[in-house]
Design an enzyme around this catalytic site. Structure first.
Site, short mmCIF file in Angstrom:
data_model
loop_
_atom_site.label_atom_id
_atom_site.label_comp_id
_atom_site.label_asym_id
_atom_site.label_seq_id
_atom_site.Cartn_x
_atom_site.Cartn_y
_atom_site.Cartn_z
N CYS A 100 -6.73 -8.99 18.85
CA CYS A 100 -7.41 -7.70 18.84
C CYS A 100 -6.49 -6.57 19.25
O CYS A 100 -5.47 -6.77 19.89
CB CYS A 100 -8.58 -7.70 19.83
SG CYS A 100 -9.77 -9.01 19.56
N GLY A 108 -5.49 -6.98 14.10
CA GLY A 108 -6.75 -7.59 13.69
C GLY A 108 -7.26 -6.95 12.43
O GLY A 108 -7.35 -5.72 12.34
N ASN A 132 -9.35 -6.94 24.40
CA ASN A 132 -8.27 -7.71 23.81
C ASN A 132 -7.89 -8.81 24.79
O ASN A 132 -7.61 -8.52 25.95
CB ASN A 132 -7.07 -6.80 23.52
CG ASN A 132 -5.84 -7.56 23.03
OD1 ASN A 132 -4.72 -7.14 23.28
ND2 ASN A 132 -6.04 -8.67 22.34
N GLY A 133 -7.87 -10.05 24.29
CA GLY A 133 -7.55 -11.19 25.16
C GLY A 133 -8.68 -12.20 25.11
O GLY A 133 -9.75 -11.91 24.56
N TYR A 163 6.39 -12.09 17.93
CA TYR A 163 5.74 -11.96 16.63
C TYR A 163 4.70 -10.84 16.55
O TYR A 163 4.66 -10.09 15.58
CB TYR A 163 5.07 -13.28 16.24
CG TYR A 163 4.14 -13.14 15.05
CD1 TYR A 163 4.64 -13.08 13.77
CD2 TYR A 163 2.76 -13.02 15.23
CE1 TYR A 163 3.79 -12.90 12.68
CE2 TYR A 163 1.91 -12.84 14.15
CZ TYR A 163 2.43 -12.80 12.87
OH TYR A 163 1.60 -12.62 11.80
#
Ligand code: AMP
Length: 502
Positions: free
Chosen positions: A35, A61, A135-136, A276
């Site tokens: 996210c 996302g 996010n997470g 990445y």
């Protein structure tokens, strides 16, 4: 008042296929989130700026996106499946009124694409409307969900983020920030959060600081974003990163920093963000992602040199590391493998057969450059191995004499429990194959990964902060008490993306 555009309709009973899709979603959805979050407080064009911020964070996302705006009293929200540019037009943005807004982009691999899991998640509480963008991944969300459901809570999504809202709504603390702090002190795992209240915005990072979150200023407004590339796009000035364990409360143009969460374990920033996931033009913790990727390429070259005629990256993921490798080794760098940019990431496709096809659609080799040459092929990681099997074969059929594969991270041996989408352990090729076996499977003349020691040294030397490398080392900083049993979910299916039955 909260006016979420997402309309949920009920459909019961479910067909066997729907049952099994839902069961798979229950199993998988919980652990597969990638996210990006964004928020702005105190700007005339809050929703529009949020749209731009999400646009810059789209790589984090692509499944669903959403924006919630506040005019100081009411929230208006729009969430939809799909990309930011396809979801928000000027009409929709003009309906998202107010000087404060937060937004979210989300991607999950497994199960159906579900609008009900789109964020920000909105709710009405006795303290006013709240919306949260997360996010997470939380590692104790299933247990919390069970506990709350046992006490009568009704969850509207399968997302772990919703647990935070429930905890906040039920907290006995007075102010919204104290209720928020109360809620996040009960959850474990990775969270970079933005919360929108009626007139304020709160941002927080978990004590380990797994996921990034940066603070910026734009025309006097405060901005928070998962990555600095979003600040760049809107012309905001980077102020600083939200610290691990910090809660930042923004109200009436003022920012207050609270540190309610003790940092027992020290910082554990996700190294895969650098390898990445993050955009190369972003600075994470004041360190440029592209520069770090290049450095990993140099380290890889020092660890695993090879006589070759040219270094070729797997675009775009291997670009920076390939440049670093080429510079260190003094071998020419050529993008002799071209990528079609209009194809979605192959990783997103659910079926193996489509994924293989996707690699061919995505890459094409330039024969005149490759014929008779010894190639060093550089990528950032091997997940299932599917991409490299195809690419090595493609280089050979384009005439390459030798193909030496170099990977700028250690073997991916374990899934991420803190918010990077990874397949199950069994699907990770390096978790059940030796380096020699993988070399044979992908058909390379040689295969070398960056060593874990090399990665850790580079991180220590360049980043000067604690990292999480659980996906490479199997050492997970927060114990993962994954309850394998699926949480008890309300059995409904959102059908808003389906046509009306005639
Ligand atoms: P695979 O073909 O399964 O080995 O995937 C390898 C490719 O996927 C590499 O080019 C990586 O850059 C990319 N990759 C690695 N991790 C992820 C991820 N979490 N999501 C999407 N792509 C990824």
């Amino acid at each position: 008042m909260t006016d979420c555009d997402a309309e949920i309709r009920f459909k019961l009973p479910l067909s066997p296929e729907e049952e099994s899709a839902l069961a798979q979603e229950r199993e998988d959805d919980h652990f597969h989130d990638e996210c990006g979050v964004f928020g702005i407080h105190g700007h005339e064009e809050a929703a529009h700026i949020t749209y731009l911020g999400l646009y810059a964070l789209q790589h984090r996302g692509q499944e669903s996106c959403g924006i919630v705006a506040s005019n100081g009293r009411e929230h208006t929200a729009h969430r939809a499946m799909g990309l930011v540019a396809d979801t928000f037009g000027s009409k929709t943005l003009s309906r998202l009124k107010g000087r404060h807004a937060i937004g979210h982009v989300r991607y999950s691999t497994a199960g159906e694409s579900l609008l009900r899991n789109a964020q920000p998640i909105c709710a009405n509480t006795d303290g006013g409307p709240v919306a949260i963008a997360h996010n997470g991944n939380l590692v104790n969300a299933v247990a919390i969900r069970r506990e709350l459901e046992g006490r009568g809570a009704i969850f509207g999504s399968t997302s772990d983020s919703e647990a935070i809202l429930h905890l906040l709504a039920r907290s006995r603390e007075q102010s919204i920030e104290d209720r928020f702090i109360d809620a996040i002190s009960r959850v474990k795992g990775a969270f970079s959060l933005v919360l929108l209240t009626d007139d304020g915005m709160i941002a927080a990072r978990d004590p380990s600081g797994f996921r990034p979150l940066s603070l910026g200023r734009l025309d006097g407004a405060w901005v928070v974003a998962s990555e600095t590339c979003a600040l760049d796009l809107i012309g905001a000035k980077f102020e600083r990163d939200v610290d691990p364990g910090e809660v930042v409360v923004i109200r009436r143009g003022r920012l207050r920093s609270l540190r309610p969460m003790a940092r027992v374990e020290g910082e554990r920033f996700c190294i895969f963000e650098y390898i990445y996931f993050a955009r190369p033009d972003s600075n994470l913790m004041n360190h440029n992602v592209y520069a770090f990727r290049k450095e990993l390429g140099r380290t890889l070259a020092r660890e695993s040199p090879i006589a070759a005629d040219m270094v070729v990256p797997v675009l775009d993921s291997g670009t920076a590391a390939a440049l670093g490798y080429a510079e260190e080794e003094g071998i020419p760098y050529e993008t002799a493998l071209i990528r079609n940019h209009y194809v979605r990431r192959t990783f997103i496709e659910p079926a193996q057969s489509i994924r293989n096809f996707g690699v061919k659609v995505k890459h094409n080799a330039i024969r005149s450059f490759l014929e008779g040459k010894r190639i060093v092929l550089v990528d950032d990681s091997i997940v299932r191995g599917t991409t490299l099997v195809k690419i090595v074969a493609m280089l050979r059929s384009a005439g390459a004499r030798e193909v030496h594969v170099r990977i700028s991270s250690p073997p991916s041996i374990g899934p991420c429990h803190y918010g990077i989408d990874t397949p199950t352990q069994e699907e990770l090729i390096a978790s059940n194959h030796s380096r020699e076996q993988i070399q044979e499977i992908i058909g390379a003349d040689s295969l070398s990964y960056l060593s874990l020691t090399g990665l850790r040294r580079s991180a220590e030397h360049e980043l000067k902060r604690g990292i999480c490398d659980g996906c490479f080392s199997g050492e997970y900083p927060i114990p993962v008490d994954i309850d394998r049993e699926a949480p008890q979910l309300s059995l409904f299916r959102a059908i808003e993306d389906e046509p009306e039955p005639s």
